[in-house]
Design an enzyme around this catalytic site. Structure first.
Site, PDB file in Angstrom:
ATOM      1  N   ASP A   1       4.213   1.486  11.023  1.00 27.92           N
ATOM      2  CA  ASP A   1       3.224   2.524  10.410  1.00 27.92           C
ATOM      3  C   ASP A   1       2.885   2.216   9.184  1.00 27.92           C
ATOM      4  O   ASP A   1       3.658   0.979   8.563  1.00 27.92           O
ATOM      5  CB  ASP A   1       4.286   3.666  10.483  1.00 27.92           C
ATOM      6  CG  ASP A   1       3.600   4.940   9.519  1.00 27.92           C
ATOM      7  OD1 ASP A   1       2.223   5.223   9.881  1.00 27.92           O
ATOM      8  OD2 ASP A   1       4.358   5.775   8.596  1.00 27.92           O
ATOM      9  N   LEU A   2       1.884   2.845   8.502  1.00 34.28           N
ATOM     10  CA  LEU A   2       1.498   2.152   7.151  1.00 34.28           C
ATOM     11  C   LEU A   2       2.058   3.124   6.047  1.00 34.28           C
ATOM     12  O   LEU A   2       2.844   2.525   5.189  1.00 34.28           O
ATOM     13  CB  LEU A   2       0.099   2.264   7.034  1.00 34.28           C
ATOM     14  CG  LEU A   2      -0.637   1.915   5.722  1.00 34.28           C
ATOM     15  CD1 LEU A   2      -0.395   0.466   5.508  1.00 34.28           C
ATOM     16  CD2 LEU A   2      -2.173   2.203   5.934  1.00 34.28           C
ATOM     17  N   ASP A   3       1.572   4.320   6.016  1.00 37.92           N
ATOM     18  CA  ASP A   3       2.136   5.192   4.873  1.00 37.92           C
ATOM     19  C   ASP A   3       3.426   5.467   4.830  1.00 37.92           C
ATOM     20  O   ASP A   3       3.903   6.025   5.722  1.00 37.92           O
ATOM     21  CB  ASP A   3       1.097   6.391   4.996  1.00 37.92           C
ATOM     22  CG  ASP A   3      -0.440   6.220   4.839  1.00 37.92           C
ATOM     23  OD1 ASP A   3      -0.811   5.385   3.941  1.00 37.92           O
ATOM     24  OD2 ASP A   3      -1.113   6.809   5.672  1.00 37.92           O
TER      25      ASP A   3
ATOM     26  N   THR B   1       2.146   5.165  -0.137  1.00 38.36           N
ATOM     27  CA  THR B   1       0.831   5.988  -0.222  1.00 38.36           C
ATOM     28  C   THR B   1       1.089   7.234   0.192  1.00 38.36           C
ATOM     29  O   THR B   1       0.380   8.355  -0.056  1.00 38.36           O
ATOM     30  CB  THR B   1      -0.139   5.578   0.734  1.00 38.36           C
ATOM     31  OG1 THR B   1       0.487   4.829   1.815  1.00 38.36           O
ATOM     32  CG2 THR B   1      -0.905   4.355   0.088  1.00 38.36           C
TER      33      THR B   1
ATOM     34  N   LYS C   1      -0.064  11.196  16.313  1.00 40.65           N
ATOM     35  CA  LYS C   1       1.368  11.176  16.605  1.00 40.65           C
ATOM     36  C   LYS C   1       1.920  12.849  16.500  1.00 40.65           C
ATOM     37  O   LYS C   1       0.948  13.592  15.709  1.00 40.65           O
ATOM     38  CB  LYS C   1       1.942  10.754  15.418  1.00 40.65           C
ATOM     39  CG  LYS C   1       1.542   9.206  15.376  1.00 40.65           C
ATOM     40  CD  LYS C   1       2.101   8.356  14.054  1.00 40.65           C
ATOM     41  CE  LYS C   1       1.434   6.984  13.775  1.00 40.65           C
ATOM     42  NZ  LYS C   1       2.032   6.397  12.478  1.00 40.65           N
TER      43      LYS C   1
ATOM     44  N   SER D   1      -1.280   3.328  12.690  1.00 43.60           N
ATOM     45  CA  SER D   1      -1.366   4.328  11.789  1.00 43.60           C
ATOM     46  C   SER D   1      -2.319   5.267  12.081  1.00 43.60           C
ATOM     47  O   SER D   1      -3.233   5.076  12.657  1.00 43.60           O
ATOM     48  CB  SER D   1      -1.918   3.632  10.478  1.00 43.60           C
ATOM     49  OG  SER D   1      -1.970   4.494   9.732  1.00 43.60           O
ATOM     50  N   ALA D   2      -1.986   6.565  11.460  1.00 43.94           N
ATOM     51  CA  ALA D   2      -2.899   7.678  11.900  1.00 43.94           C
ATOM     52  C   ALA D   2      -4.053   7.637  11.047  1.00 43.94           C
ATOM     53  O   ALA D   2      -5.057   8.421  11.143  1.00 43.94           O
ATOM     54  CB  ALA D   2      -2.124   8.966  11.546  1.00 43.94           C
TER      55      ALA D   2
ATOM     56  N   LYS E   1       3.490  14.368   7.104  1.00 46.60           N
ATOM     57  CA  LYS E   1       3.621  12.967   7.256  1.00 46.60           C
ATOM     58  C   LYS E   1       3.465  12.633   8.780  1.00 46.60           C
ATOM     59  O   LYS E   1       3.774  13.056   9.663  1.00 46.60           O
ATOM     60  CB  LYS E   1       5.034  12.465   6.829  1.00 46.60           C
ATOM     61  CG  LYS E   1       5.189  12.494   5.518  1.00 46.60           C
ATOM     62  CD  LYS E   1       6.556  11.946   5.153  1.00 46.60           C
ATOM     63  CE  LYS E   1       6.869  11.964   3.508  1.00 46.60           C
ATOM     64  NZ  LYS E   1       8.202  11.741   3.202  1.00 46.60           N
TER      65      LYS E   1
ATOM     66  N   GLU F   1       8.868   3.658  11.307  1.00 47.72           N
ATOM     67  CA  GLU F   1       8.292   4.904  10.976  1.00 47.72           C
ATOM     68  C   GLU F   1       8.938   5.685   9.846  1.00 47.72           C
ATOM     69  O   GLU F   1      10.310   5.894   9.851  1.00 47.72           O
ATOM     70  CB  GLU F   1       8.165   5.853  12.221  1.00 47.72           C
ATOM     71  CG  GLU F   1       6.875   5.993  13.084  1.00 47.72           C
ATOM     72  CD  GLU F   1       5.920   6.549  12.086  1.00 47.72           C
ATOM     73  OE1 GLU F   1       5.940   7.202  11.202  1.00 47.72           O
ATOM     74  OE2 GLU F   1       4.726   6.527  12.788  1.00 47.72           O
ATOM     75  N   ASP F   2       8.094   6.501   9.147  1.00 42.95           N
ATOM     76  CA  ASP F   2       8.951   7.280   8.002  1.00 42.95           C
ATOM     77  C   ASP F   2       8.645   8.584   8.430  1.00 42.95           C
ATOM     78  O   ASP F   2       9.232   9.487   7.567  1.00 42.95           O
ATOM     79  CB  ASP F   2       8.250   6.869   6.576  1.00 42.95           C
ATOM     80  CG  ASP F   2       6.671   7.389   6.527  1.00 42.95           C
ATOM     81  OD1 ASP F   2       6.096   7.445   7.461  1.00 42.95           O
ATOM     82  OD2 ASP F   2       6.756   8.062   5.440  1.00 42.95           O
TER      83      ASP F   2
HETATM   84  C1  BG6 Z   1      -0.635   9.261   7.876  1.00 44.13           C
HETATM   85  C2  BG6 Z   1      -0.293   9.856   6.907  1.00 44.13           C
HETATM   86  O1  BG6 Z   1      -0.494   7.767   7.964  1.00 44.13           O
HETATM   87  O2  BG6 Z   1      -2.288   9.268   7.820  1.00 44.13           O
HETATM   88  C3  BG6 Z   1      -0.563  11.459   6.593  1.00 44.13           C
HETATM   89  O3  BG6 Z   1       1.148   9.953   6.997  1.00 44.13           O
HETATM   90  C4  BG6 Z   1      -2.251  11.445   6.646  1.00 44.13           C
HETATM   91  O4  BG6 Z   1      -0.115  11.884   5.635  1.00 44.13           O
HETATM   92  C5  BG6 Z   1      -2.627  10.385   7.839  1.00 44.13           C
HETATM   93  O5  BG6 Z   1      -2.766  12.603   6.777  1.00 44.13           O
HETATM   94  C6  BG6 Z   1      -4.310  10.565   7.972  1.00 44.13           C
HETATM   95  O6  BG6 Z   1      -4.564   9.658   6.863  1.00 44.13           O
HETATM   96  P1  BG6 Z   1      -6.114   9.400   6.418  1.00 44.13           P
HETATM   97  O7  BG6 Z   1      -6.048   8.346   5.237  1.00 44.13           O
HETATM   98  O8  BG6 Z   1      -7.168   9.140   7.411  1.00 44.13           O
HETATM   99  O9  BG6 Z   1      -6.452  10.709   5.762  1.00 44.13           O
HETATM  100 MG    MG Z   2       3.993   7.316   7.539  1.00 43.32          MG
END
Ligand code: BG6
Ligand code: MG
Length: 218
Positions: free
Chosen positions: A9-11, A17, A145, A114-115, A45, A169-170
């Site tokens: 996962d990224l964030d 972030t 997710k 990542s989402a 998240k 994953e966090d």
């Molecule tokens: C996820 C984050 O990685 O991405 C969420 O944990 C975030 O908090 C989601 O809403 C969507 O991100 P973005 O950058 O497309 O708004």
């Molecule tokens: Mg995350």
């Protein structure tokens, strides 16, 4: 062959972030009179931008037009991007580089799951994009997710069976998605929050190369 797929996962896993998402959502929520604390934030998240705003409106009992909905999403993202634009390698979370290097040395498959629709921008900012064999992000999936789509697509891109993939994953939603994909789920964060994961580590410093080696050999 001991080739596994390691899906990050990224964030909140590669970069911190998650704190910028929190700041941007809090500002937006407060601007429309919805109270927003870290407790609400935890539920956002791993959740897509659209779903996050839907939840905030629900918590505040607000109904708005589709036009206003789009405007609020844009405001949140513009605010978020002001933080992202200032990012550099310094913001890579502790020991992520060591783990990536170990996996690369051992010729493992490495993917992003990542989402976020900003994932590629962020990976470029922190100079990590070339470490990934595959990137699946919020632009590539229909179901967010905890649906496993993002991780299943990453496994497919790596050409590795889901049961041979490991997810870092966090978020609770992300751990559930990894479990639903029949992958090994590794929570990065607090045990009490991420208890559905197969393993939980506070951060990558707690995860030794010998553990990664066991996952590779499994
Ligand atoms: C996820 C984050 O990685 O991405 C969420 O944990 C975030 O908090 C989601 O809403 C969507 O991100 P973005 O950058 O497309 O708004
Ligand atoms: Mg995350």
């Amino acid at each position: 062959m001991n080739k596994k797929g390691f899906i990050f996962d990224l964030d909140g896993v590669i970069v911190d972030t998650a704190k910028y998402h929190y700041l941007a959502w809090r500002k937006l929520a407060e601007s429309i009179g919805v109270s927003f604390t870290e407790k609400e934030n935890e539920q956002l998240k791993g959740v897509s931008r659209i779903k996050s705003l839907e939840k905030i409106l629900e918590w505040g009992n607000k109904t708005i037009s589709e036009d206003d909905f789009m405007k609020l999403m844009a405001i949140k993202n513009d605010d978020y991007l002001t933080y992202i634009n200032k990012m550099d390698e310094e913001e890579i979370l502790i020991d992520v580089n060591r783990v990536l290097e170990y996996l690369i040395q051992n010729k493992q498959g490495i993917a992003l799951g990542s989402a976020s629709k900003n994932a590629r921008t962020i990976l470029k900012k922190v100079n990590l994009i070339s470490d990934f064999n595959a990137i699946v992000d919020g632009n590539d999936v229909e179901k967010g997710k905890p649906n496993p789509e993002v991780f299943l697509k990453a496994a497919k891109a790596l050409e590795i069976e889901p049961q041979h993939c490991i997810v870092f994953e966090d978020s609770v939603a992300g751990v559930q998605a990894a479990n639903a994909a029949n992958m090994v789920s590794i929570g990065i964060g607090e045990q009490e929050i991420l208890h559905e994961a197969d393993y939980v580590f506070k951060n990558f410093t707690e995860m030794e190369n010998s553990f990664l080696n066991e996952l590779i050999k499994k």
